[in-house]
Design a protein around this motif. Structure first.
Motif, PDB file in Angstrom:
ATOM      1  N   ALA A  48      -4.333  -5.095  -6.482  1.00  0.00           N
ATOM      2  CA  ALA A  48      -3.572  -5.944  -6.029  1.00  0.00           C
ATOM      3  C   ALA A  48      -4.061  -7.039  -5.363  1.00  0.00           C
ATOM      4  CB  ALA A  48      -2.330  -5.398  -6.042  1.00  0.00           C
ATOM      5  N   SER A  49      -4.258  -6.498  -4.569  1.00  0.00           N
ATOM      6  CA  SER A  49      -4.573  -6.909  -3.266  1.00  0.00           C
ATOM      7  C   SER A  49      -5.656  -8.178  -3.597  1.00  0.00           C
ATOM      8  CB  SER A  49      -4.546  -6.657  -1.334  1.00  0.00           C
ATOM      9  OG  SER A  49      -6.070  -6.220  -1.969  1.00  0.00           O
ATOM     10  N   LEU A  50      -6.723  -7.120  -3.747  1.00  0.00           N
ATOM     11  CA  LEU A  50      -7.898  -8.540  -4.526  1.00  0.00           C
ATOM     12  C   LEU A  50      -7.619  -9.747  -5.875  1.00  0.00           C
ATOM     13  CD1 LEU A  50     -10.664  -5.914  -5.020  1.00  0.00           C
ATOM     14  CD2 LEU A  50     -11.041  -8.129  -3.420  1.00  0.00           C
ATOM     15  N   LEU A  51      -6.372  -9.188  -6.454  1.00  0.00           N
ATOM     16  CA  LEU A  51      -6.320 -10.521  -7.593  1.00  0.00           C
ATOM     17  C   LEU A  51      -5.561 -11.375  -6.912  1.00  0.00           C
ATOM     18  CD1 LEU A  51      -4.970  -7.520 -10.592  1.00  0.00           C
ATOM     19  CD2 LEU A  51      -7.372  -9.065 -10.297  1.00  0.00           C
ATOM     20  N   VAL A  52      -4.573 -11.172  -6.215  1.00  0.00           N
ATOM     21  CA  VAL A  52      -4.178 -11.670  -5.362  1.00  0.00           C
ATOM     22  C   VAL A  52      -4.743 -12.488  -4.498  1.00  0.00           C
ATOM     23  CG1 VAL A  52      -2.023 -12.337  -3.788  1.00  0.00           C
ATOM     24  CG2 VAL A  52      -1.595 -11.149  -5.100  1.00  0.00           C
ATOM     25  N   LEU A  53      -5.519 -12.153  -4.117  1.00  0.00           N
ATOM     26  CA  LEU A  53      -6.655 -13.449  -3.302  1.00  0.00           C
ATOM     27  C   LEU A  53      -7.404 -14.034  -4.089  1.00  0.00           C
ATOM     28  CD1 LEU A  53      -8.189 -13.779  -0.074  1.00  0.00           C
ATOM     29  CD2 LEU A  53      -9.401 -11.719  -1.149  1.00  0.00           C
ATOM     30  N   HIS A  54      -7.719 -13.955  -4.857  1.00  0.00           N
ATOM     31  CA  HIS A  54      -8.470 -14.072  -6.878  1.00  0.00           C
ATOM     32  C   HIS A  54      -7.447 -15.120  -6.919  1.00  0.00           C
ATOM     33  CE1 HIS A  54     -12.261 -13.101  -4.877  1.00  0.00           C
ATOM     34  NE2 HIS A  54     -11.712 -12.257  -4.705  1.00  0.00           N
ATOM     35  N   ASP A  55      -6.072 -14.996  -6.881  1.00  0.00           N
ATOM     36  CA  ASP A  55      -5.245 -15.878  -7.141  1.00  0.00           C
ATOM     37  C   ASP A  55      -5.229 -15.956  -9.028  1.00  0.00           C
ATOM     38  OD1 ASP A  55      -2.663 -17.600  -7.258  1.00  0.00           O
ATOM     39  OD2 ASP A  55      -4.056 -19.472  -8.467  1.00  0.00           O
ATOM     40  N   LEU A  56      -5.400 -14.628  -9.457  1.00  0.00           N
ATOM     41  CA  LEU A  56      -5.572 -14.351 -10.830  1.00  0.00           C
ATOM     42  C   LEU A  56      -5.004 -12.850 -10.987  1.00  0.00           C
ATOM     43  CD1 LEU A  56      -9.429 -13.190 -10.525  1.00  0.00           C
ATOM     44  CD2 LEU A  56      -8.049 -15.324 -11.390  1.00  0.00           C
ATOM     45  N   HIS A  57      -4.108 -12.561  -9.918  1.00  0.00           N
ATOM     46  CA  HIS A  57      -2.676 -11.966 -10.523  1.00  0.00           C
ATOM     47  C   HIS A  57      -1.750 -12.228 -11.565  1.00  0.00           C
ATOM     48  CE1 HIS A  57       0.226  -8.220 -10.557  1.00  0.00           C
ATOM     49  NE2 HIS A  57      -0.541  -8.126  -8.850  1.00  0.00           N
TER      50      HIS A  57
END
Length: 186
Positions: free
Chosen positions: A82-91
């Protein structure tokens, strides 16, 4: 010449995944060290980080596409993913849903409900039930810290948490008819 070695088919997962906030601070510290006195090295380091972010972001986008929406829920509930997806604005979930997901990871140890979120300031107001325990400040601080840690992975848009404790539930009063009395004679 030696034969190439191959990695095992399934490598064990690390015992603990690095927290997004901790990793972010570490990257910032390294970039700061690289920029001390050498602006060219600092600019090159920042460009390298941006290039890697773009590359990993494209890879994560592809993974989400290949998995399809029906297989994403397991990924979205994992703090690291989840944190990776948020970081890349993909969540794919909005911030309110992600806040709820973060709070769900803490129940029943630290139950709290959203009382309000101000996206402009990043302030999240939470309402926690009154505890039957001592109400110790250390317990409240532990709950607040646990909530902030979970939110840093799922909803880094939250910059401040205000934990409000709900008062005790009011006592339920039951009103009924008066019992019949014996008739009095005069």
């Amino acid at each position: 010449m030696s034969a190439p070695t191959t990695a095992p088919a399934s490598a064990p997962a690390p015992a603990t995944a690095p927290a997004a906030e901790t990793t972010g601070r570490r990257v910032e510290e390294i970039l700061d060290r690289l920029t001390d006195g050498d602006t060219d090295a600092g600019a090159a380091a920042e460009e390298l980080v941006r290039a890697l972010m773009d590359f990993y972001g494209a890879g994560l986008t592809r993974i989400l596409q290949l998995l399809g929406e029906d297989r994403q829920p397991a990924l979205l509930g994992d703090e690291l993913v989840a944190s990776l997806l948020v970081l890349h604005d993909l969540h794919p979930e909005n911030v309110t849903t992600r806040i709820g997901r973060a709070l769900d990871t803490l129940r029943p140890q630290h139950p709290a409900e959203i009382a309000g979120f101000d996206a402009a300031s990043g302030v999240l107001r939470l309402r926690a039930p009154a505890s039957g325990g001592c109400g110790c400040p250390s317990t409240t601080q532990a709950a607040q810290q646990a909530i902030e840690n979970a939110l840093s992975c799922f909803a880094p848009e939250v910059t401040s948490v205000r934990l409000e404790t709900a008062g005790p539930e009011p006592t339920l009063l039951q009103i009924s008819r008066r019992p019949p009395t014996a008739a009095t004679t005069s």
